[in-house]
Scaffold this active site. Structure first.
Site, PDB file in Angstrom:
ATOM      1  N   HIS A 137     -49.247  38.215   1.082  1.00  0.00           N
ATOM      2  CA  HIS A 137     -49.080  37.600  -0.100  1.00  0.00           C
ATOM      3  C   HIS A 137     -50.266  37.668  -1.534  1.00  0.00           C
ATOM      4  O   HIS A 137     -50.985  38.585  -0.773  1.00  0.00           O
ATOM      5  CB  HIS A 137     -49.287  35.791   0.334  1.00  0.00           C
ATOM      6  CG  HIS A 137     -49.102  34.714  -0.902  1.00  0.00           C
ATOM      7  ND1 HIS A 137     -49.777  34.203  -1.834  1.00  0.00           N
ATOM      8  CD2 HIS A 137     -47.978  33.611  -0.473  1.00  0.00           C
ATOM      9  CE1 HIS A 137     -49.111  33.394  -2.581  1.00  0.00           C
ATOM     10  NE2 HIS A 137     -48.537  32.823  -1.558  1.00  0.00           N
ATOM     11  N   ASP A 147     -55.250  35.608   6.489  1.00  0.00           N
ATOM     12  CA  ASP A 147     -55.006  34.763   5.639  1.00  0.00           C
ATOM     13  C   ASP A 147     -53.697  33.859   6.613  1.00  0.00           C
ATOM     14  O   ASP A 147     -52.759  35.035   7.049  1.00  0.00           O
ATOM     15  CB  ASP A 147     -54.024  35.358   4.482  1.00  0.00           C
ATOM     16  CG  ASP A 147     -53.301  34.185   4.308  1.00  0.00           C
ATOM     17  OD1 ASP A 147     -52.861  33.220   4.560  1.00  0.00           O
ATOM     18  OD2 ASP A 147     -52.724  34.785   3.062  1.00  0.00           O
ATOM     19  N   GLN A 150     -49.433  30.643   7.048  1.00  0.00           N
ATOM     20  CA  GLN A 150     -48.157  30.298   7.157  1.00  0.00           C
ATOM     21  C   GLN A 150     -48.277  30.141   9.293  1.00  0.00           C
ATOM     22  O   GLN A 150     -47.471  29.840   9.980  1.00  0.00           O
ATOM     23  CB  GLN A 150     -47.341  31.739   7.289  1.00  0.00           C
ATOM     24  CG  GLN A 150     -46.629  32.014   5.668  1.00  0.00           C
ATOM     25  CD  GLN A 150     -45.767  30.505   5.133  1.00  0.00           C
ATOM     26  OE1 GLN A 150     -44.953  29.637   6.454  1.00  0.00           O
ATOM     27  NE2 GLN A 150     -46.003  30.394   4.033  1.00  0.00           N
ATOM     28  N   LYS A 180     -49.821  23.185   3.963  1.00  0.00           N
ATOM     29  CA  LYS A 180     -48.761  23.737   5.040  1.00  0.00           C
ATOM     30  C   LYS A 180     -48.610  23.864   6.289  1.00  0.00           C
ATOM     31  O   LYS A 180     -47.666  23.433   6.999  1.00  0.00           O
ATOM     32  CB  LYS A 180     -48.815  25.188   4.951  1.00  0.00           C
ATOM     33  CG  LYS A 180     -48.022  26.007   3.122  1.00  0.00           C
ATOM     34  CD  LYS A 180     -47.984  27.127   2.949  1.00  0.00           C
ATOM     35  CE  LYS A 180     -47.933  27.986   1.750  1.00  0.00           C
ATOM     36  NZ  LYS A 180     -47.982  29.313   1.112  1.00  0.00           N
ATOM     37  N   CYS A 206     -44.148  35.674  -4.055  1.00  0.00           N
ATOM     38  CA  CYS A 206     -45.692  35.934  -3.960  1.00  0.00           C
ATOM     39  C   CYS A 206     -45.567  37.032  -3.545  1.00  0.00           C
ATOM     40  O   CYS A 206     -46.896  37.078  -2.942  1.00  0.00           O
ATOM     41  CB  CYS A 206     -46.413  35.113  -4.104  1.00  0.00           C
ATOM     42  SG  CYS A 206     -46.177  33.496  -5.423  1.00  0.00           S
TER      43      CYS A 206
END
Ligand SMILES: *Cc1c(COP(=O)(O)O)cnc(C)c1O
Length: 410
Positions: free
Chosen positions: A127, A204, A207, A230, A368
């Site tokens: 991202h 990261d 998700q 999220k 993104c």
């Protein structure tokens, strides 16, 4: 209370008020969970109740409400610590989101430890928020950014990663689950190999956390970043997990109130963890509502729900194989319930608009993640991202709607 955890999808859907409405005259089918997840009533209530009954500033209290707010805010940190299985609550830093968490690490640990010629490794499926902060700190330090290639099925070129590692590698920052492709990366292996050359690691997890339990100690990552919104929590609230020794050795990120012990014009001494990294009044209501989201998740059978998500993805794959002209982007064996696709002869934006007219919310565009779109030589995709409150009927509705879109556009 029985110890049986909730896994009935209709019961779970009843917890999410926003899902029960019509959009453009059709029942809402919300398949944009990769962009943000919906909030259960308990999270909405926690936010409203805090403002209705307790609102005060924290850590400053000479009064009862301030003490209560501080207690709730710090309890929320402990809830998050347990959720991630961090060793200490001081290792949980509240931020504004994944983006701020990554920038924090780039501008503190990385900026103060890297020099000309050192190397930072990211992957080709990041991202933008796990690309640009590293480019910025490379400009500031003279470090060099290296990129792990992505294979045609959207999985990481793991051998390519191993080839990039060397004694100049100082930092490795990789996405746990790609938001554009759904790929689940072998982060445990990535972290272990990075540590062998003495590099530090950031994952990261924006998700990943919504799909499976994440154990930062088992992963042995140095930093882990994600966003509350999220993970069924509020916007404007994120988490940075960092190992205590690293956080202690890092310079502060922003200066201001909360992050200091003593200020004079000659010398300022910084506060202890985690406050050193929480300058200014924090998102108190956000942290408290986030803890309500975690409590909610803990009431669910997340293992069963992850299987349900797999079934949603399997159904989408099956229906895509039966339909004509659907190209899937991101078909790695190991992936989360992210379904990115193109319809031959159509533009993703047109598809998204026509799906919306049928009540179906998806994301279209580059997500993104422009570099990975470039690699597949496409401007973007249509992305349906499923979570546990989605149903097989909703996947069927998506494909019925896709047939209508094809009739209209082709
Ligand atoms: C959404 C997302 C981000 C950025 O999160 P923000 O909440 O916008 O800060 C970073 N990485 C991935 C993989 C994401 O999906």
């Amino acid at each position: 209370m029985s110890d049986s955890k909730k896994m009935d999808i209709e019961q779970i859907r009843a917890d999410f008020p926003i899902l029960h409405q019509q959009v453009n005259g059709k029942p809402l089918v919300y398949l944009d969970n990769g962009a943000t997840t919906q909030k259960p009533q308990v999270v909405i209530d926690a936010l409203a109740n805090y403002y209705r009954t307790t609102n005060s500033n924290v850590h400053r209290g000479a009064h009862t409400l301030s003490d209560q707010a501080t207690q709730m805010f710090e309890d929320a940190r402990i809830t998050m610590q347990k959720f991630l299985n961090a060793e200490k609550s001081e290792e949980i830093i509240w931020t504004r989101g994944t983006t701020e968490s990554i920038n924090l690490v780039a501008q503190t640990w990385v900026r103060s430890n890297l020099k000309v010629g050192d190397e930072i490794i990211i992957s080709g499926m990041e991202h933008h928020s796990n690309i640009v902060p590293w480019q910025m700190v490379c400009e500031q330090t003279g470090a060099v950014l290296k990129v792990i290639p992505v294979l045609d099925d959207g999985s990481l070129d793991y051998d390519g990663y191993l080839k990039l590692l060397n004694d100049k590698t100082k930092f490795v920052a990789v996405v746990h689950v790609s938001n554009a492709l759904g790929t689940l990366n072998p982060v445990e292996d990535i972290i272990r190999e990075a540590h062998k050359v003495g590099a530090k690691t950031l994952i990261d997890g924006a998700q990943a956390v919504a799909h499976w339990d994440v154990d930062v100690q088992a992963l042995d990552c140095d930093f882990y970043a994600f966003s509350g919104h999220k993970l069924f929590g509020p916007t404007g609230l994120g988490v940075l997990y960092g190992k205590e020794a690293l956080l202690n050795a890092m310079p502060p990120y922003q200066g201001g109130g909360e992050m200091i012990l003593h200020v004079s014009f000659e010398k300022t001494t910084y506060n202890v963890l985690p406050y050193k990294f929480e300058a200014g009044t924090p998102n108190i209501a956000g942290a408290i509502a986030m803890a309500a989201a975690i409590d909610y998740l803990n009431s669910l059978d997340r293992v069963a729900l992850a299987k349900h998500e797999d079934a949603l993805l399997a159904r989408a794959n099956e229906l895509a194989a039966q339909a004509d002209g659907i190209r899937l982007i991101g078909t790695s064996k190991n992936k989360a319930s992210v379904f990115s696709f193109l319809i031959d002869g159509t533009h993703p934006h047109d598809v998204g608009t026509l799906l919306d007219q049928q009540g179906i919310a998806v994301r279209t565009g580059h997500h993104c993640a422009m570099p990975v779109m470039e690699q597949f030589d496409i401007p973007g995709t249509v992305r349906a991202s499923f979570t546990f409150y989605n149903t097989l009927e909703e996947v069927d509705a998506l494909f019925k709607a896709i047939e209508k879109v094809k009739m209209f556009l082709l």
